[in-house]
Design an enzyme around this catalytic site. Structure first.
Site, short mmCIF file in Angstrom:
data_model
loop_
_atom_site.label_atom_id
_atom_site.label_comp_id
_atom_site.label_asym_id
_atom_site.label_seq_id
_atom_site.Cartn_x
_atom_site.Cartn_y
_atom_site.Cartn_z
N ASP A 26 0.81 -1.22 0.00
CA ASP A 26 0.00 0.00 0.00
C ASP A 26 0.85 1.27 0.00
O ASP A 26 2.03 1.25 0.35
CB ASP A 26 -0.90 0.02 1.24
N ASP A 27 0.18 2.37 -0.38
CA ASP A 27 0.64 3.75 -0.16
C ASP A 27 1.71 4.25 -1.11
O ASP A 27 2.15 5.39 -0.99
CB ASP A 27 1.13 3.95 1.28
N HIS A 56 -5.83 2.99 -4.46
CA HIS A 56 -5.82 3.18 -3.01
C HIS A 56 -6.30 4.58 -2.64
O HIS A 56 -5.90 5.14 -1.62
CB HIS A 56 -4.41 2.93 -2.47
N HIS A 66 -5.83 9.40 0.22
CA HIS A 66 -5.77 8.57 1.43
C HIS A 66 -6.71 9.04 2.54
O HIS A 66 -6.34 9.05 3.73
CB HIS A 66 -4.33 8.52 1.96
N HIS A 112 3.62 -2.33 3.13
CA HIS A 112 3.63 -0.98 2.57
C HIS A 112 4.90 -0.77 1.75
O HIS A 112 5.96 -1.27 2.11
CB HIS A 112 3.53 0.08 3.68
#
Length: 415
Positions: free
Chosen positions: A226-227, A277, A281, A371
């Site tokens: 993620d991210d 995603h 955020h 991540h």
């Protein structure tokens, strides 16, 4: 087994303050359905010549405990440098059989009737105890209710009221006889009744939209990140995956896509799946439909401009979902993919702790959360350091790696 939930998230992102307690409770309740964790204490790296028997002996455990903790597919085959998670040998929910113990002696030590111990541990007269054998202590004996004796109470009345045996009541409280005094506090081995959870069962309500694990029914797992993208960690992750020939799935933040276009293109060129995603955020479960569409479509457009693919997988930040989000995802032909194994690498920046967070919880069809970037000054060095060891250990245990689209058997790109 004890259940441990570590919420995924990244405190570096604005929007974490929006998280409300009921959202956290909801996520925990949803993850309980899919995740079982074993309380673990330390990491053991297998040396040449070791087998499970001498490892178990070294830590005062049974072979079964090690097999169970690590979900070992072929316990007869372990390899040098394989990571073995050693469970906590002093768990409060277990009694470990000692030399000379009998069930009667253990019953006297714990103040629990033999019949209760036998039922809890599925023991019969044919069973023989063995040294180091772990015996489960019933939860109701670890967290009993406290009852203050009232005028007119008797042992019989109290036992009847709580639907337990007189023997349990006397033994657990170490009473010499049937006599009790008014205002005397007694420990009652009965758990307090909890109100059943009546919140939304999203995984049941949206079975073909929301996924926490795969459905291939094989020993395949999916690594997800993620991210990203960013200018450092995402590329390090890609290098490791390339070295091991491992495909993965990257859930990228839209606002980062145009900042690091070369990294985004490399994700796709290296054969990985790229997915949504959100744009900035936020907590998507708090947004209205118009805001959701903007977050999803802006990210979708940015990825398409850089890679030419039309993505159809979405992972909401922190895994928070709502009816509005799920219904919007359905209308936009999106699948929402969360996870059932959380490395907590953004928080636990220690290689051994990340291994403890992951290995005991990985089984067939697991979706594993890592991540590849984070908030400002986020340090993910432990992620880079742990990946080779985790990949090698999972391979040694018979797992293979695929992308989440194959694991959940859904199309990730739209033609």
């Amino acid at each position: 087994m004890l259940f441990i939930v570590i919420l995924s998230g990244n405190p570096g992102y604005k929007g974490v303050k929006e998280i409300k307690s009921h959202n956290i409770l909801l996520l925990i309740l949803l993850l309980i359905v899919f995740t079982i964790s074993i309380q673990a204490e330390q990491v053991h790296r297998v040396s040449s010549g070791e087998d499970l028997f001498n490892i178990a002996e070294q830590y005062g455990l049974t072979v079964y405990e090690i097999i169970n903790t690590n979900n070992l597919h072929t316990p007869e085959d372990i390899f040098k440098d394989q990571v073995i998670i050693i469970p906590n040998t002093e768990r409060p929910d277990l009694y470990r059989v000692q030399n000379g113990d009998t069930l009667y002696k253990i019953s006297q030590k714990l103040n629990i009737p033999i019949s209760v111990l036998a039922e809890e541990n599925k023991l019969t007269y044919k069973n023989q105890l063995y040294t180091k054998q772990p015996l489960s202590i019933p939860l109701r004996y670890r967290y009993p209710q406290i009852y203050q004796v009232k005028a007119g109470d008797s042992i019989y009345k109290i036992a009847s009221k709580f639907k337990i045996s007189i023997e349990e009541l006397i033994m657990f409280n170490k009473l010499n006889d049937y006599s009790i005094d008014v205002k005397q506090n007694l420990k009652i081995p009965v758990l307090k009744t909890r109100k059943p959870y009546k919140g939304p069962q999203y995984h049941i309500k949206y079975p073909n939209t929301l996924y926490y694990k795969g459905k291939s029914m094989t020993n395949q797992v999916a690594l997800t990140f993620d991210d990203g993208p960013d200018s450092y960690y995402t590329e390090r992750v890609l290098e490791i995956l390339k070295d091991y020939g491992i495909p993965a799935t990257f859930f990228v933040v839209g606002s980062n896509v145009n900042i690091y276009p070369a990294v985004v293109k490399k994700i796709v060129e290296d054969g990985h799946v790229i997915a949504n995603h959100s744009w900035s955020h936020p907590n998507l479960s708090k947004l209205n439909k118009k805001e959701l569409i903007l977050q999803i479509e802006d990210t979708e457009k940015a990825i398409n401009e850089q890679t030419g693919v039309n993505i159809r997988f979405l992972r909401p930040p922190w895994g928070f979902v709502s009816d509005t989000l799920l219904q919007t995802a359905q209308e936009m032909n999106y699948k929402i993919v969360n996870w059932n194994v959380d490395s907590a690498d953004w928080k636990d920046q220690n290689v051994d702790q990340i291994l403890i967070n992951t290995i005991p919880n990985i089984s067939n069809d697991s979706i594993i959360l890592f991540h590849s970037a984070g908030g400002q000054e986020q340090n993910l060095d432990a992620t880079i350091n742990v990946l080779p060891e985790l990949i090698e250990t999972l391979k040694m245990n018979g797992y293979s790696f695929i992308t989440v689209d194959k694991l959940v058997q859904a199309l990730h790109y739209e033609l």
